[in-house]
Design an enzyme around this catalytic site. Structure first.
Site, short mmCIF file in Angstrom:
data_model
loop_
_atom_site.label_atom_id
_atom_site.label_comp_id
_atom_site.label_asym_id
_atom_site.label_seq_id
_atom_site.Cartn_x
_atom_site.Cartn_y
_atom_site.Cartn_z
N ASP A 33 14.53 -15.39 -105.38
CA ASP A 33 14.06 -14.30 -104.53
C ASP A 33 14.69 -13.03 -105.07
O ASP A 33 15.37 -13.06 -106.10
CB ASP A 33 14.44 -14.55 -103.06
CG ASP A 33 13.42 -13.94 -102.09
OD1 ASP A 33 13.12 -12.74 -102.23
OD2 ASP A 33 12.94 -14.66 -101.20
N TYR A 136 -3.54 -6.94 -98.20
CA TYR A 136 -2.75 -8.16 -98.24
C TYR A 136 -3.67 -9.38 -98.39
O TYR A 136 -3.42 -10.26 -99.22
CB TYR A 136 -1.93 -8.28 -96.94
CG TYR A 136 -1.17 -9.57 -96.79
CD1 TYR A 136 0.03 -9.78 -97.47
CD2 TYR A 136 -1.63 -10.58 -95.95
CE1 TYR A 136 0.73 -10.97 -97.33
CE2 TYR A 136 -0.94 -11.77 -95.80
CZ TYR A 136 0.24 -11.96 -96.49
OH TYR A 136 0.93 -13.14 -96.36
N LYS A 140 -4.50 -12.31 -101.56
CA LYS A 140 -4.65 -13.76 -101.44
C LYS A 140 -5.95 -14.21 -102.09
O LYS A 140 -6.00 -15.25 -102.75
CB LYS A 140 -4.62 -14.17 -99.96
CG LYS A 140 -3.34 -13.81 -99.23
CD LYS A 140 -2.11 -14.42 -99.87
CE LYS A 140 -0.85 -14.14 -99.08
NZ LYS A 140 0.38 -14.67 -99.72
#
Length: 279
Positions: A33, A136, A140
């Site tokens: 991360d 967003y 995807k």
């Protein structure tokens, strides 16, 4: 047992619940991360700080891995320019690195927001056409199409998990969209241990009486959710305000994301409880 798994987004709320079960599925789990530290590590787990938007940071971590579980991204609607690196370029970097290092599969945290502008009354299946509700959601769609292309052209498998809402049930939408953490773990486990998946899409949703999506065509993955949000229904419905039939957020799969202006936060109005797991 696999030799090596890589988990991106390991410092996130969902990642926090995946680290321990993933560590038990392989000899070596590399969690990654952008934070400096994720605290105590599980047996067999190591942590590497890396930005998925930078290929030279993420690619070396995939060397020698069997699969990558890609949950690293900005998890809200933002202006396109802010999402471009983490959510668009980041996906390309993960798939390209996976291909270059000969991985078998990418397990990807997609989202209902890839199809969020479909009406909730439409009981959509995994073959519903893309209909993103935000930038967003567009990311995807991009990543799912990327996954499809890498399977067709390069033989890299992928399972795209269209997660609905993996958070505590505190609103009427969640009575249908809830994915419990236990079912999330089962979903990711099935995405990893199913012998052959090609390019697959599956909805990340629990066994809710009011689930608004159909996973029938993904049944070969063996995902059989056990939890049901109906246990919360009486309390939630008693406290819920009247339905506004003119509110896109109440009438479409994307919920609040279907109602916000492009670039504006969809999470801001969702009252998500940060019950991140601590080791």
């Amino acid at each position: 047992m696999m030799k090596k798994l890589v988990l991106t987004g390991a410092a996130g709320r969902l990642g926090s619940y995946l680290r321990e079960p993933l560590s038990k599925m392989c000899q070596e789990l590399v969690s990654t991360d952008i934070v400096d530290d994720i605290g105590k590590l599980y047996e067999g787990e190591s942590y590497a700080k890396a930005d998925v938007a930078v290929y030279d940071q993420i690619a070396p971590l995939l060397e020698g891995a069997d699969m990558v579980v890609h949950f690293g991204a900005i998890v809200d609607e933002k202006p396109f320019e802010e999402l471009l690196g983490p959510n668009f370029v980041g996906s390309y970097n993960v798939w390209e690195a996976a291909y270059q290092h000969g991985l078998q599969r990418v397990v990807y945290a997609s989202s209902i927001h890839a199809v969020g502008m479909h009406k909730k009354s439409d009981f959509i299946g995994i073959d519903a056409p893309h209909k993103p509700d935000t930038f967003y959601g567009l990311a995807k769609c991009f990543s799912e199409d990327l996954a499809s292309m890498y399977w067709d052209k390069r033989g890299l498998e992928a399972v795209c998990l269209r997660i609905l809402s993996c958070a505590q049930v505190n609103n009427t939408r969640a009575l249908g969209s809830w994915l419990s953490y236990d079912d999330l773990i089962q979903l990711v486990t099935r995405a990893i241990d199913t012998p052959s998946v090609g390019f697959s899409v599956v909805y990340g949703v629990s066994n809710n009486d009011r689930a608004p999506v159909d996973n029938a065509k993904a049944s070969f993955l063996g995902y059989r959710p056990k939890d049901n949000a109906e246990q919360f229904a009486e309390k939630i419905l008693a406290e819920a305000p009247p339905v506004d039939l003119k509110d896109p957020g109440q009438m479409h799969h994307g919920g609040p994301f279907a109602a916000v202006d492009l670039g504006e936060s969809g999470v801001a109005s969702m009252n998500i409880v940060n019950d991140k797991k601590t080791t």
